[in-house]
Design an enzyme around this catalytic site. Structure first.
Site, PDB file in Angstrom:
ATOM      1  N   GLU A 131       0.810  -1.220   0.000  1.00  0.00           N
ATOM      2  CA  GLU A 131       0.000   0.000   0.000  1.00  0.00           C
ATOM      3  C   GLU A 131       0.844   1.271   0.000  1.00  0.00           C
ATOM      4  OE1 GLU A 131      -2.726  -0.466   3.304  1.00  0.00           O
ATOM      5  OE2 GLU A 131      -4.129  -1.562   2.038  1.00  0.00           O
TER       6      GLU A 131
ATOM      7  N   GLU B 275     -10.635  -4.553   8.604  1.00  0.00           N
ATOM      8  CA  GLU B 275      -9.563  -3.562   8.630  1.00  0.00           C
ATOM      9  C   GLU B 275      -8.533  -3.850   7.554  1.00  0.00           C
ATOM     10  OE1 GLU B 275      -7.258  -0.302   9.730  1.00  0.00           O
ATOM     11  OE2 GLU B 275      -9.312  -0.788  10.247  1.00  0.00           O
TER      12      GLU B 275
ATOM     13  N   VAL C 286      -3.370 -10.990   0.653  1.00  0.00           N
ATOM     14  CA  VAL C 286      -2.962 -12.298   0.150  1.00  0.00           C
ATOM     15  C   VAL C 286      -1.586 -12.116  -0.468  1.00  0.00           C
ATOM     16  CG1 VAL C 286      -3.469 -14.149  -1.491  1.00  0.00           C
ATOM     17  CG2 VAL C 286      -5.338 -13.040  -0.235  1.00  0.00           C
TER      18      VAL C 286
ATOM     19  N   GLY D 261      -8.285 -17.894  -5.518  1.00  0.00           N
ATOM     20  CA  GLY D 261      -9.449 -18.010  -4.649  1.00  0.00           C
ATOM     21  C   GLY D 261      -9.201 -17.812  -3.168  1.00  0.00           C
TER      22      GLY D 261
ATOM     23  N   GLY E 131      -8.361 -14.974  -1.469  1.00  0.00           N
ATOM     24  CA  GLY E 131      -9.063 -13.783  -1.004  1.00  0.00           C
ATOM     25  C   GLY E 131     -10.564 -13.999  -0.946  1.00  0.00           C
TER      26      GLY E 131
ATOM     27  N   TYR F  51     -13.554  -6.631  -5.216  1.00  0.00           N
ATOM     28  CA  TYR F  51     -14.693  -6.373  -4.338  1.00  0.00           C
ATOM     29  C   TYR F  51     -15.993  -6.221  -5.131  1.00  0.00           C
ATOM     30  CZ  TYR F  51     -11.126  -5.605  -0.759  1.00  0.00           C
ATOM     31  OH  TYR F  51     -10.074  -5.742   0.094  1.00  0.00           O
TER      32      TYR F  51
END
Length: 165
Positions: free
Chosen positions: A31, A88, A92, A100, A102, A136
């Protein structure tokens, strides 16, 4: 990861703290926030497995290797008058992505939310993380347009509490 690999999801144990810490650090680097990561093993042990745990962790394993994790806790919806589940962090490891892992973590979190009577299951995602947002959306998640995350931390938090130096 082979087509015959077994993915297992289980609750974390105290002995998993070093693996959880390694996954948190890998997530922070992914991130682009490694410089902000202050997590350490004693803090994780105290806050996840101490007298009053602040969060829970699911560990994903593939053929016995740690593949990823999900760290979550309960929130509350005043409008629903029901608890919620807040994710939170989900991470992976790169070599296990696209197989699969996640999805299995998210499905287990959804099962936990339903079993605990939660009215919603929520999380935040960095706006630049297109692969995660796509993932998502494929799970059925919708973005909460019109809402922005607010945060008070560090000196601003101390100041707000009337404890500034």
């Amino acid at each position: 990861m082979s087509s015959t690999s077994e993915v297992a999801i289980r609750p974390a144990r105290r002995a998993d703290v070093p693996a959880i810490l390694a996954l948190i650090r890998a997530l922070a680097e992914y991130e682009r926030l490694g410089h902000e990561c202050q997590a350490d093993a004693p803090s994780l042990e105290a806050t996840l497995f101490g007298e009053r745990p602040a969060a829970e962790v699911l560990i994903a394993e593939v053929d016995g290797d740690t593949a990823g994790f999900a760290l979550f806790f309960h929130s509350y919806s005043t409008f629903l008058a029901r608890p919620g589940l807040y994710l939170e962090d989900l991470f992976v490891q790169p070599r296990f992505r696209g197989h699969g892992v996640g999805r299995r973590l998210m499905a287990e979190l959804a099962r936990i939310a339903l079993a605990r009577g939660c009215g919603r299951f929520e999380w935040s995602v960095l706006d630049w993380n297109a692969p995660a947002i796509g993932f998502y959306r494929r799970l059925g998640a919708i973005g909460m347009d019109g809402w922005t995350v607010q945060r008070v931390s560090g000196e601003a938090l101390r100041r707000l509490a009337g404890q500034a130096d």
